[in-house]
Structure formats: structure tokens, C-alpha cells
Design a protein around this motif. Structure first.
Motif, mmCIF file in Angstrom:
data_model
loop_
_atom_site.group_PDB
_atom_site.id
_atom_site.type_symbol
_atom_site.label_atom_id
_atom_site.label_comp_id
_atom_site.label_asym_id
_atom_site.label_seq_id
_atom_site.Cartn_x
_atom_site.Cartn_y
_atom_site.Cartn_z
ATOM 1 N N LEU A 372 35.067 9.988 33.446
ATOM 2 C CA LEU A 372 33.833 9.344 33.007
ATOM 3 C C LEU A 372 33.841 7.838 33.275
ATOM 4 N N LEU A 373 34.959 7.183 32.987
ATOM 5 C CA LEU A 373 35.002 5.722 33.121
ATOM 6 C C LEU A 373 34.858 5.252 34.572
ATOM 7 N N PRO A 374 35.512 5.898 35.560
ATOM 8 C CA PRO A 374 35.259 5.489 36.947
ATOM 9 C C PRO A 374 33.803 5.672 37.377
ATOM 10 N N VAL A 375 33.140 6.722 36.860
ATOM 11 C CA VAL A 375 31.720 6.896 37.166
ATOM 12 C C VAL A 375 30.921 5.726 36.608
ATOM 13 N N LEU A 376 31.241 5.316 35.390
ATOM 14 C CA LEU A 376 30.568 4.161 34.791
ATOM 15 C C LEU A 376 30.845 2.887 35.590
ATOM 16 N N ALA A 377 32.063 2.768 36.113
ATOM 17 C CA ALA A 377 32.395 1.599 36.937
ATOM 18 C C ALA A 377 31.479 1.529 38.152
ATOM 19 N N GLY A 378 31.292 2.673 38.810
ATOM 20 C CA GLY A 378 30.398 2.698 39.961
ATOM 21 C C GLY A 378 28.961 2.398 39.581
ATOM 22 N N ALA A 379 28.509 2.924 38.444
ATOM 23 C CA ALA A 379 27.139 2.663 37.990
ATOM 24 C C ALA A 379 26.922 1.176 37.737
ATOM 25 N N ARG A 380 27.922 0.518 37.201
ATOM 26 C CA ARG A 380 27.783 -0.914 36.918
ATOM 27 C C ARG A 380 27.703 -1.734 38.198
ATOM 28 N N LEU A 381 28.399 -1.316 39.213
ATOM 29 C CA LEU A 381 28.278 -2.022 40.491
ATOM 30 C C LEU A 381 26.863 -1.895 41.045
ATOM 31 N N LEU A 382 26.259 -0.724 40.883
ATOM 32 C CA LEU A 382 24.874 -0.533 41.327
ATOM 33 C C LEU A 382 23.915 -1.390 40.503
ATOM 34 N N ILE A 383 24.173 -1.515 39.198
ATOM 35 C CA ILE A 383 23.328 -2.345 38.340
ATOM 36 C C ILE A 383 23.407 -3.808 38.758
ATOM 37 N N ALA A 384 24.608 -4.237 39.143
ATOM 38 C CA ALA A 384 24.808 -5.639 39.504
ATOM 39 C C ALA A 384 24.195 -5.999 40.844
ATOM 40 N N ALA A 385 24.071 -5.018 41.733
ATOM 41 C CA ALA A 385 23.662 -5.295 43.113
ATOM 42 C C ALA A 385 22.365 -6.097 43.235
ATOM 43 N N PRO A 386 21.279 -5.754 42.506
ATOM 44 C CA PRO A 386 20.041 -6.545 42.663
ATOM 45 C C PRO A 386 20.197 -8.009 42.296
ATOM 46 N N LEU A 387 21.085 -8.311 41.360
ATOM 47 C CA LEU A 387 21.272 -9.703 40.946
ATOM 48 C C LEU A 387 22.109 -10.488 41.949
ATOM 49 N N LEU A 388 22.853 -9.788 42.773
ATOM 50 C CA LEU A 388 23.743 -10.459 43.720
ATOM 51 C C LEU A 388 23.146 -10.569 45.115
ATOM 52 N N ARG A 389 21.975 -9.949 45.335
ATOM 53 C CA ARG A 389 21.318 -10.070 46.637
ATOM 54 C C ARG A 389 20.897 -11.517 46.864
ATOM 55 N N PRO A 390 20.866 -11.974 48.124
ATOM 56 C CA PRO A 390 20.487 -13.368 48.399
ATOM 57 C C PRO A 390 19.168 -13.777 47.774
ATOM 58 N N ARG A 391 18.173 -12.885 47.828
ATOM 59 C CA ARG A 391 16.872 -13.235 47.270
ATOM 60 C C ARG A 391 16.966 -13.433 45.770
ATOM 61 N N ALA A 392 17.741 -12.570 45.089
ATOM 62 C CA ALA A 392 17.907 -12.704 43.645
ATOM 63 C C ALA A 392 18.599 -14.006 43.312
ATOM 64 N N ARG A 393 19.589 -14.400 44.142
ATOM 65 C CA ARG A 393 20.298 -15.645 43.884
ATOM 66 C C ARG A 393 19.355 -16.828 44.015
ATOM 67 N N ALA A 394 18.489 -16.775 44.999
ATOM 68 C CA ALA A 394 17.599 -17.912 45.222
ATOM 69 C C ALA A 394 16.591 -18.062 44.093
ATOM 70 N N THR A 395 16.067 -16.948 43.605
ATOM 71 C CA THR A 395 15.032 -17.036 42.580
ATOM 72 C C THR A 395 15.605 -17.285 41.205
ATOM 73 N N SER A 396 16.885 -16.981 40.993
ATOM 74 C CA SER A 396 17.437 -17.132 39.642
ATOM 75 C C SER A 396 18.166 -18.438 39.441
#
Length: 401
Positions: A372-396
């Protein structure tokens, strides 16, 4: 970073505000644990003891509605009045002397939780007025550190006071902390204009805050990511006893993991302002979520050292998106909407924790936590992805500078 923190602590308003947070947070954390012990001692029921946490938590689900009240009056008088009212209310717990009086305790806890939603919204709005906007990131980080620090020591103090003198004395301690907090809020030097009378129906005013938040291109991604992260946090939190059992320890070892996690949260709170100025709110929040993913993977390993490292890493990572989201809301929201928008953001970020805990309690019975925990680890990486995209960095970057 040290210079900036010094500026925050030297600021009169910021110092008083943080002092109020520390003393009231100490009392709240003490009562949080003691109330469950109190019910358990009187009834012997684990289920009834757990209802204490539900009574405190349930009002957060009405955050968007309750937060509207923080926009209908000046925030400083509201905070003074609410803290004094809670101090008086807690004295009613001296009447709880048996099972037939437990309804008083549960009623007080529900009101306590509802007042907490209103005061959290008012505090967030008042901080945006009382504290220099350039220092809001540092201020919110220090506030987080203060809250986490109290969680490390206050529950033990509450349990000790309960064992020696009973639950009513813990309630008295909490009442005193609220009275002190009210005094500190009263000493704040801040000019607030009385809100313009608004005859718009309450439901429409509540919806206005939600619409503003959801329609804001910089706030929505942070708040959504925060809520999803807290959802997964609730699931992973439900596995803690299985993790401890897998290591061959008694359930009391859970306390060690919580202390280590709390220490990580205190540390990142102190550094958060400087980190947000350096990387922007999006990258700061996204990096924190990535760290929680790493923490989940470490916690799945059959090693005390790895699990302790996972707890510390989780403590460092988890507050990041919450601090970033709150700071962005304070900077990007008009004052007239700030109470209801901050309350809506808090509900969206924190309420999923309860859903996660319920889901985790079911999953941990049927799924090995090492899967279960490794699955959650992968889910968290997906959650983080939009915030780490270049466009997200520029607007935030702008709102957190």
C-alpha cells in the motif's frame, strides 16, 4: 533566513500573534488527548473515546459557511470575544462527573471545534492585515512550527495533569490559555475598517468565497494538491500500527514516530519563508509532496532506521504545500473575502484527512502495508507533478515572493 526570522519575531504584532497561537495551541493539544482519556475512564468504551475526535473534527466540514462569519465583523474583536467565550465555556466541564454528564463534554467539544473554524479563518485574515506581506511566508512557517512544537509536549502535559487531578483541571488549563490568547489579540495594533453591511443571503456569500478560490489560477492548484496530499496522508497514517508491528515493537513505539515527524515539521516551518522566496510557492509545495512520497517508500522498508527516516522526511514534506497554500490565499485574496476563502481552503485541504483515515482503516485490514505505501508514494508524485511543471512555477512564484 535567520535575519528574516528575527524581523518576524521583533515585529510587535507578529510576536503577539505567535504568542497567542502558542498558548492556545498548548491548551488545545492538552485537551485533545485528555478528552479521550476522560471518556475512556468513565465508560471503558474505545468507540466513545474516539467520538471526542469526531466531535472536534466534524465542524471543519462546514468551514466555507462558518468562515463567512469572519468576514462580517472586524477580526480582532471577533478573536478576543471568541477566545473569552471558549474560556468561559470550558468551565462547564467541571460538571462532568459521570457517564450521565458526558453529553456536556461532547456538546462543548462540538462548539469548541466550530469556534476553532471561525477563529482560524479570522486569524488568517487578521494576519494578512497585521503582518507585512513580505513576511507572511516566514510568519506562516513559524506559526506551523509553533503548532507542531505544542503537539510534541502538550499532550504529555495534558495526560499527566489528567492523571494527577482529573479532566476538569485540564479544561481549566485550556480555559486559562484561551484567556491569555484573548489578551494578546487585544494588544495587537491594527486598523480594521468595519465591513460594509451586506444583505446578500448567507448561502450566496459562502458560495462567493468558494467561486473565487476555484476560479483563481494560482490558488486552485495549491489547494487541490494540498487536499489530495492530506487524503493520502490519512491513508498512510492508518497504517502506522501495522508498520510498528512489522518492526516488532509494541504500539507505544508509535509515539516515537510521531515525535520524529513533529521535529521535521518544526524544522521546515522555520525555513519555509526563505524557501518559498527562493523557489516559489508551487515548487516549494510540490517538492514537499515529493518528500512525502519518498517518506512513504522509506516507511515500507523493514528497518527501524528507514522507518524513522521516513517519519522525519514526512514531517519535513507534509507542511510545505499547506504553508504555501495558506500564504498564497492571504496574498491573493481581497480582504472582504479573506475569511470565507481561507476557511474554504482549509476545509478543502484538511477535510480529506478524515476520508483518508476511514479508507486507510479499511485498506490496512485487507492489504499489506508494504504494498500500500509504495502505491501511495507513486500517487504523491503524480499529485506533485502539476506544481513542478514550468508553467506552474512561473505562475506561483509571484504570490510567495
Amino acid at each position: 533566513m535567520t535575519t528574516t526570522i528575527g524581523r518576524v519575531l521583533r515585529d510587535r504584532n507578529a510576536g503577539l500573534y505567535l504568542g497567542a497561537v502558542v498558548v492556545s495551541g498548548f491548551g488545545t493539544s492538552a485537551l485533545w488527548l485528555a478528552s479521550g482519556i476522560w471518556v475512556k475512564e468513565l465508560t471503558g468504551s474505545d468507540g466513545l473515546a474516539a467520538l471526542c475526535q469526531l466531535a472536534l473534527w466534524a465542524p471543519t466540514l462546514t468551514g466555507p459557511l462558518l468562515g463567512t462569519f469572519a468576514d462580517r465583523t472586524r477580526r480582532k474583536p471577533l478573536l478576543v470575544a471568541a477566545n473569552l467565550a471558549l474560556a468561559v465555556l470550558l468551565l462547564s466541564l467541571f460538571a462532568v462527573d459521570g457517564q450521565d454528564r458526558l453529553w456536556i463534554l461532547f456538546a462543548v467539544l462540538v462548539v469548541y471545534g466550530a469556534c476553532g473554524v471561525v477563529t482560524d479563518a479570522a486569524e488568517a485574515a487578521l494576519a494578512a492585515t497585521a503582518v507585512d506581506k513580505d513576511l507572511l511566508g516566514d510568519f506562516n512557517g513559524l506559526r506551523m512550527s509553533a503548532n507542531e512544537g505544542m503537539k510534541l509536549v502538550a499532550p504529555l502535559a495534558g495526560a499527566g495533569l489528567f492523571a494527577a487531578y482529573g479532566g476538569a483541571r485540564v479544561a481549566l488549563l485550556d480555559a486559562v490559555t484561551f484567556a491569555l490568547a484573548a489578551g494578546m489579540f487585544a494588544l495587537l495594533r491594527v486598523r480594521e475598517n468595519a465591513p460594509v453591511p451586506d444583505r446578500t443571503p448567507l448561502r450566496a456569500r459562502t458560495a462567493e468565497g468558494a467561486r473565487y478560490l476555484w476560479g483563481h489560477a494560482r490558488l486552485r492548484p495549491l489547494v487541490v494538491a494540498g487536499g489530495l496530499t492530506m487524503l493520502t496522508s490519512g491513508i498512510s497514517g492508518a497504517t502506522v500500527y501495522a508498520v510498528v508491528e512489522g518492526l516488532g515493537h509494541s504500539p507505544s513505539y508509535t509515539g516515537v514516530l510521531y515525535v520524529v515527524q513533529g521535529a521535521g515539521s518544526v524544522a521546515v516551518g522555520v525555513a519555509s519563508g526563505a524557501l518559498m522566496r527562493r523557489f516559489g510557492a508551487g515548487r516549494f509545495g510540490g517538492a514537499g509532496i515529493v518528500l512525502t512520497g519518498v517518506a512513504a517508500a522509506l516507511t515500507a522498508m523493514p528497518s527501524d532506521a528507514m522507518v524513522l527516516a521516513g517519519s522525519l522526511t514526512n514531517g519535513v514534506g507534509l507542511p510545505c504545500v499547506l504553508i504555501a497554500g495558506l500564504t498564497a490565499v492571504q496574498r491573493e485574496t481581497p480582504d472582504a473575502l479573506l475569511g470565507r476563502v481561507s476557511a474554504t481552503a482549509s476545509t478543502l485541504m484538511f477535510a480529506p484527512t478524515a476520508v483518508g483515515i476511514a479508507a486507510g482503516a479499511a485498506l490496512v485490514e485487507s492489504t499489506d502495508f508494504r504494498l500500500l505505501l509504495p502505491v501511495l508514494a507513486g500517487a504523491r508524485l503524480l499529485i506533485a507533478a502539476p506544481l513542478l511543471r514550468p508553467r506552474a512555477r512561473a505562475t506561483s512564484r509571484r504570490p510567495s515572493a
